[in-house]
Design a protein around this motif. Structure first.
Motif, PDB file in Angstrom:
ATOM      1  N   ASP A   1      31.767  14.173 -18.054  1.00  0.00           N
ATOM      2  CA  ASP A   1      32.953  14.128 -17.204  1.00  0.00           C
ATOM      3  C   ASP A   1      33.524  15.543 -17.204  1.00  0.00           C
ATOM      4  O   ASP A   1      34.137  15.989 -18.173  1.00  0.00           O
ATOM      5  CB  ASP A   1      33.959  13.113 -17.761  1.00  0.00           C
ATOM      6  CG  ASP A   1      35.193  12.990 -16.871  1.00  0.00           C
ATOM      7  OD1 ASP A   1      35.512  13.970 -16.170  1.00  0.00           O
ATOM      8  OD2 ASP A   1      35.839  11.931 -16.892  1.00  0.00           O
TER       9      ASP A   1
ATOM     10  N   SER B   1      36.717  13.675 -11.402  1.00  0.00           N
ATOM     11  CA  SER B   1      37.820  13.125 -10.619  1.00  0.00           C
ATOM     12  C   SER B   1      38.210  14.224  -9.643  1.00  0.00           C
ATOM     13  O   SER B   1      38.756  15.257 -10.049  1.00  0.00           O
ATOM     14  CB  SER B   1      39.007  12.765 -11.519  1.00  0.00           C
ATOM     15  OG  SER B   1      40.126  12.502 -10.693  1.00  0.00           O
TER      16      SER B   1
ATOM     17  N   MET C   1      42.936  10.662  -3.580  1.00  0.00           N
ATOM     18  CA  MET C   1      42.094  10.308  -4.722  1.00  0.00           C
ATOM     19  C   MET C   1      40.619  10.373  -4.340  1.00  0.00           C
ATOM     20  O   MET C   1      40.261  10.104  -3.192  1.00  0.00           O
ATOM     21  CB  MET C   1      42.416   8.893  -5.210  1.00  0.00           C
ATOM     22  CG  MET C   1      43.836   8.789  -5.698  1.00  0.00           C
ATOM     23  SD  MET C   1      44.106   7.475  -6.876  1.00  0.00           S
ATOM     24  CE  MET C   1      43.136   8.003  -8.262  1.00  0.00           C
TER      25      MET C   1
END
Ligand SMILES: Cc1ncc(COP(=O)(O)O)c(C=O)c1O
Length: 389
Positions: A180, A200, A212
């Motif tokens: 990540d 993200s 998002m």
């Protein structure tokens, strides 16, 4: 054609040859068509064409191509959020009876996914410390260990894992690695043999806190394996979101640099304050992760944490006293944010686990925005004065 029909079959506006828009359009269409069934079945149409936006969409595709290029990999799949990207990379690579390795330092929703959700599918886990290479090596020897997910640096305590050491161990034992890389950013850590990068895109990539998104980035074979899962899961990124993230990426390098520079100013300022016991920011030369971070990524981003010499009530009072730093989770947007770490990111951990992760009642996380550093230090100064004097 009657006007009732015309509103459904609207006039096409095609650009003449050589005339192109500088910014790519947002293809909002869910459906794409070819003039005949046969023309939609050619090899070229099947490879480069579009059919249904849950499968693929030209605007989202533009973002996938750019994300993959920035991370230095062949391809990417963009999805609706960072957590959807984490899910995709994990579930498509595990079966019942497999074991996944996570870390006590990791982002809380990843622990929730692994500890609360995956158990419904018969997937086991071990939770270690990202610095404990001996335990990682031991877990890797077990036949059932199939995948490891880690962050660099970690959220919320900015720990810097030794990516090369972890990847080398994983390769020796055929364990799939998922990094990540949200905090590291799309431009960092591409030099390691990571199997899947997840991001993200809600954070630094889009940068403005108004959209998002998530991405899984990997080599072609790995993306090919995940694609049917993504299409079937339906965690599709909306093309409007893809457009906003593409817009954000135009200023990505400028913003990441500025976030990093200001975060270092703030980290140094905090180190000089009598009410601060310890600052966690790998950009600081005295941070234990500094040398490794310099080697692995260079600039360290806009997030830092610190321990106040205070109990929970005083820590919350300090956070409440800040004006420019807004109290909320999330990171990597234009405005500065603050969060009480134990409450927001460690409430699933036992006291012992929280201590192992370096989290206590006085731990505070800052996401440093793009404001002038002088205004941010002044805001912290007044909050210290209000809370402690
Ligand atoms: C390290 C990390 N991974 C994943 C996520 C999840 O991203 P999203 O909120 O876009 O689902 C976050 C969000 O803060 C994060 O910090």
């Amino acid at each position: 054609m009657k006007k009732e029909t015309r509103v459904t079959h609207q006039p096409a506006v095609d650009l003449p040859d050589g005339n192109r828009s500088v910014v790519g359009p947002v293809y909002r269409s869910v459906k794409f068509t070819f003039p005949t069934i046969q023309s939609g079945m050619t090899a070229e149409a099947r490879r480069d064409g579009f059919d249904y936006t849950r499968d693929s969409n030209p605007t989202t595709r533009q973002l996938e191509c750019l994300s993959a290029e920035l991370q230095g990999r062949d391809d990417a799949i963009c999805v609706a959020s960072g957590m959807a990207a984490v899910w995709l990379s994990v579930v498509a690579n595990l079966s019942a009876g497999d074991r996944i390795i996570i870390f006590v330092e990791c982002y809380r929703p990843i622990r929730t996914l692994v500890r609360e959700r995956l158990k419904h599918f018969g997937i086991n886990y071990s939770m270690l410390s990202v610095h404990d290479h001996a335990s990682i090596a031991k877990e890797f020897v077990a036949e059932d260990t199939k995948l490891l997910i880690f962050e660099a640096p970690t959220n919320p305590m900015l720990q810097v894992p030794d990516i090369s050491a972890i990847v080398t161990l994983a390769k020796q034992h055929g364990v799939t690695t998922v990094l990540d890389n949200t905090f590291g950013g799309l431009h960092n850590h591409g030099q390691y043999e990571i199997d899947y990068y997840v991001h993200s895109l809600t954070k630094y990539a889009s940068g403005h806190g108004d959209v998002m998104g998530g991405a899984v980035i990997a080599n072609e074979a790995n993306i090919r394996k995940l694609k049917p899962w993504a299409v079937n899961m339906g965690s599709t990124m909306d093309p409007g979101a893809a457009f906003l993230i593409l817009r954000g990426l135009r200023t990505y390098y400028l913003r990441y640099r500025r976030h990093s520079e200001t975060a270092l100013v703030i980290a140094e300022f905090l180190q000089g304050n009598a009410h601060v016991k310890r600052v966690f920011y790998p950009g600081l030369t005295n941070d234990p992760g500094h040398a490794l971070a310099q080697q692995q990524m260079g600039e360290c981003g806009g997030v830092l944490s610190f321990d106040l010499d205070a109990d929970r009530e005083q820590t919350w009072a300090f956070i409440d006293a800040l004006d420019l730093f807004l109290t909320t989770s999330s990171v990597g947007s234009t405005e500065s944010l603050v969060a009480p770490v134990k409450l927001y990111f460690a409430r699933d951990l036992s006291e012992e686990e929280a201590a192992r992760a370096g989290i206590n009642d006085g731990t505070v996380r800052l996401s440093v925005g793009l404001e002038h550093p002088d205004d941010l230090t002044a805001d912290l100064e007044q909050a210290f004065a209000k809370t402690f004097e």
